[in-house]
Design a protein around this motif. Structure first.
Motif, mmCIF file in Angstrom:
data_model
loop_
_atom_site.group_PDB
_atom_site.id
_atom_site.type_symbol
_atom_site.label_atom_id
_atom_site.label_comp_id
_atom_site.label_asym_id
_atom_site.label_seq_id
_atom_site.Cartn_x
_atom_site.Cartn_y
_atom_site.Cartn_z
ATOM 1 N N TYR A 99 -20.841 -9.751 28.424
ATOM 2 C CA TYR A 99 -19.436 -9.379 28.584
ATOM 3 C C TYR A 99 -18.608 -10.576 29.037
ATOM 4 O O TYR A 99 -19.127 -11.566 29.549
ATOM 5 C CB TYR A 99 -19.297 -8.235 29.590
ATOM 6 C CG TYR A 99 -19.827 -8.560 30.960
ATOM 7 C CD1 TYR A 99 -19.002 -9.115 31.921
ATOM 8 C CD2 TYR A 99 -21.162 -8.327 31.285
ATOM 9 C CE1 TYR A 99 -19.477 -9.425 33.187
ATOM 10 C CE2 TYR A 99 -21.645 -8.634 32.539
ATOM 11 C CZ TYR A 99 -20.810 -9.193 33.484
ATOM 12 O OH TYR A 99 -21.291 -9.508 34.723
ATOM 13 N N TYR A 101 -14.582 -11.517 30.939
ATOM 14 C CA TYR A 101 -13.379 -11.042 31.621
ATOM 15 C C TYR A 101 -12.194 -11.571 30.817
ATOM 16 O O TYR A 101 -12.164 -12.760 30.471
ATOM 17 C CB TYR A 101 -13.317 -11.569 33.054
ATOM 18 C CG TYR A 101 -14.414 -11.009 33.921
ATOM 19 C CD1 TYR A 101 -14.239 -9.806 34.592
ATOM 20 C CD2 TYR A 101 -15.628 -11.675 34.063
ATOM 21 C CE1 TYR A 101 -15.246 -9.276 35.397
ATOM 22 C CE2 TYR A 101 -16.632 -11.154 34.860
ATOM 23 C CZ TYR A 101 -16.433 -9.961 35.523
ATOM 24 O OH TYR A 101 -17.432 -9.441 36.311
ATOM 25 N N TYR A 122 -10.068 -8.387 33.387
ATOM 26 C CA TYR A 122 -10.971 -7.232 33.399
ATOM 27 C C TYR A 122 -12.123 -7.423 32.405
ATOM 28 O O TYR A 122 -11.996 -8.136 31.406
ATOM 29 C CB TYR A 122 -10.197 -5.941 33.100
ATOM 30 C CG TYR A 122 -9.473 -5.939 31.772
ATOM 31 C CD1 TYR A 122 -10.097 -5.470 30.625
ATOM 32 C CD2 TYR A 122 -8.164 -6.409 31.667
ATOM 33 C CE1 TYR A 122 -9.438 -5.468 29.403
ATOM 34 C CE2 TYR A 122 -7.504 -6.415 30.460
ATOM 35 C CZ TYR A 122 -8.148 -5.949 29.329
ATOM 36 O OH TYR A 122 -7.499 -5.970 28.123
ATOM 37 N N THR A 124 -14.843 -6.815 29.474
ATOM 38 C CA THR A 124 -14.967 -6.122 28.192
ATOM 39 C C THR A 124 -16.230 -6.584 27.474
ATOM 40 O O THR A 124 -16.743 -7.677 27.726
ATOM 41 C CB THR A 124 -13.769 -6.391 27.256
ATOM 42 O OG1 THR A 124 -13.765 -7.766 26.873
ATOM 43 C CG2 THR A 124 -12.453 -6.013 27.892
ATOM 44 N N ARG A 128 -14.398 -3.244 24.115
ATOM 45 C CA ARG A 128 -14.314 -2.054 24.976
ATOM 46 C C ARG A 128 -14.296 -2.474 26.438
ATOM 47 O O ARG A 128 -15.124 -3.280 26.880
ATOM 48 C CB ARG A 128 -15.499 -1.135 24.714
ATOM 49 C CG ARG A 128 -15.433 -0.456 23.345
ATOM 50 C CD ARG A 128 -16.521 0.570 23.163
ATOM 51 N NE ARG A 128 -17.868 0.010 23.212
ATOM 52 C CZ ARG A 128 -18.492 -0.561 22.180
ATOM 53 N NH1 ARG A 128 -17.891 -0.671 21.021
ATOM 54 N NH2 ARG A 128 -19.714 -1.013 22.312
ATOM 55 N N LYS A 129 -13.370 -1.897 27.185
ATOM 56 C CA LYS A 129 -13.286 -2.164 28.622
ATOM 57 C C LYS A 129 -14.495 -1.535 29.305
ATOM 58 O O LYS A 129 -14.862 -0.396 29.022
ATOM 59 C CB LYS A 129 -11.980 -1.597 29.194
ATOM 60 C CG LYS A 129 -11.745 -1.988 30.623
ATOM 61 C CD LYS A 129 -10.377 -1.571 31.119
ATOM 62 C CE LYS A 129 -10.208 -2.033 32.539
ATOM 63 N NZ LYS A 129 -8.938 -1.646 33.114
ATOM 64 N N LEU A 130 -15.095 -2.289 30.217
ATOM 65 C CA LEU A 130 -16.284 -1.820 30.928
ATOM 66 C C LEU A 130 -15.896 -1.216 32.273
ATOM 67 O O LEU A 130 -14.884 -1.590 32.866
ATOM 68 C CB LEU A 130 -17.253 -2.979 31.151
ATOM 69 C CG LEU A 130 -17.755 -3.683 29.887
ATOM 70 C CD1 LEU A 130 -18.656 -4.850 30.254
ATOM 71 C CD2 LEU A 130 -18.486 -2.704 28.977
ATOM 72 N N ASN A 131 -16.723 -0.304 32.750
ATOM 73 C CA ASN A 131 -16.500 0.331 34.046
ATOM 74 C C ASN A 131 -17.094 -0.564 35.140
ATOM 75 O O ASN A 131 -18.127 -0.257 35.731
ATOM 76 C CB ASN A 131 -17.119 1.730 34.062
ATOM 77 C CG ASN A 131 -16.779 2.486 35.326
ATOM 78 O OD1 ASN A 131 -15.867 2.110 36.054
ATOM 79 N ND2 ASN A 131 -17.523 3.547 35.586
ATOM 80 N N MET A 132 -16.433 -1.687 35.353
ATOM 81 C CA MET A 132 -16.849 -2.675 36.354
ATOM 82 C C MET A 132 -15.581 -3.194 37.028
ATOM 83 O O MET A 132 -14.485 -3.014 36.513
ATOM 84 C CB MET A 132 -17.572 -3.857 35.683
ATOM 85 C CG MET A 132 -18.874 -3.512 34.995
ATOM 86 S SD MET A 132 -19.529 -4.876 33.977
ATOM 87 C CE MET A 132 -19.435 -6.280 35.060
ATOM 88 N N ASP A 133 -15.751 -3.863 38.144
ATOM 89 C CA ASP A 133 -14.611 -4.457 38.839
ATOM 90 C C ASP A 133 -14.035 -5.627 38.046
ATOM 91 O O ASP A 133 -14.744 -6.250 37.246
ATOM 92 C CB ASP A 133 -15.032 -4.968 40.219
ATOM 93 C CG ASP A 133 -15.353 -3.835 41.182
ATOM 94 O OD1 ASP A 133 -14.860 -2.703 40.957
ATOM 95 O OD2 ASP A 133 -16.094 -4.084 42.155
ATOM 96 N N ASN A 134 -12.764 -5.938 38.295
ATOM 97 C CA ASN A 134 -12.138 -7.123 37.723
ATOM 98 C C ASN A 134 -12.847 -8.374 38.236
ATOM 99 O O ASN A 134 -13.645 -8.306 39.174
ATOM 100 C CB ASN A 134 -10.657 -7.178 38.078
ATOM 101 C CG ASN A 134 -9.832 -6.208 37.252
ATOM 102 O OD1 ASN A 134 -10.347 -5.473 36.422
ATOM 103 N ND2 ASN A 134 -8.537 -6.227 37.487
#
Length: 166
Positions: A99, A101, A122, A124, A128-134
């Motif tokens: 991934y 940022y 953020y 990706t 697709r945006k991932l469910n992780m912190d920035n």
């Protein structure tokens, strides 16, 4: 530019750009064609054509390097001249991560400074945006520029300088 800023890359006619690599959608069967070179003014040029053929649609250029500390930096500033199109700037804290940022910016067609807050980048993977912190890492090992606006288009992005700012 302040003296305390860390320059990541300052392009000129003698710049070594051999560590910059173009990666197009051809890795997935697409037909886009990106190029990267130094122009006569010493600016980097990322240019080419994005094609939607064979489920394509992006071109990117990446630069990997030894880890650079980001602890004292809050933002990355890029002096560039675009073509009015939208691009992504991408960073990786570890170059082998799948991934990136990202931050998206639109160019004006004139020389300008694009300022990107590291904390607003953020994660990706494949669009697709991932469910992780920035982004909050202490270092980066790769940067990239990507164009992929879901349309067939010619593009040209001139880059003068990339640096960290506090």
């Amino acid at each position: 530019m302040k003296d305390s800023n860390l320059i990541l890359f300052d392009f000129n006619t003698k710049s070594n750009i051999s560590n910059w690599r173009v990666v197009d959608d051809v890795v997935m069967g697409g037909r886009s064609n990106g190029n990267f070179r130094l122009n006569k003014n010493g600016h980097a040029e990322f240019y080419g054509d994005v094609s939607l053929e064979n489920s394509g649609g992006f071109s990117s250029v990446r630069y990997r390097f030894e880890s650079i500390q980001t602890l004292n930096s809050k933002e990355i500033v890029i002096r560039l001249k675009g073509d009015g199109k939208k691009y992504q700037f991408r960073v990786k804290d570890k170059s082998n991560n799948n991934y990136s940022y990202i931050s998206t910016f639109t160019t004006s067609g004139n020389w300008e400074n694009i300022t990107i807050q590291l904390s607003e980048m953020y994660p990706t993977f494949r669009g697709r945006k991932l469910n992780m912190d920035n982004f909050s890492a202490e270092s980066i090992e790769q940067i990239a520029f990507l164009i992929g606006n879901k349309k067939q288009q010619h593009f040209k992005l001139e880059i003068d300088k990339i640096f960290f700012s506090k």
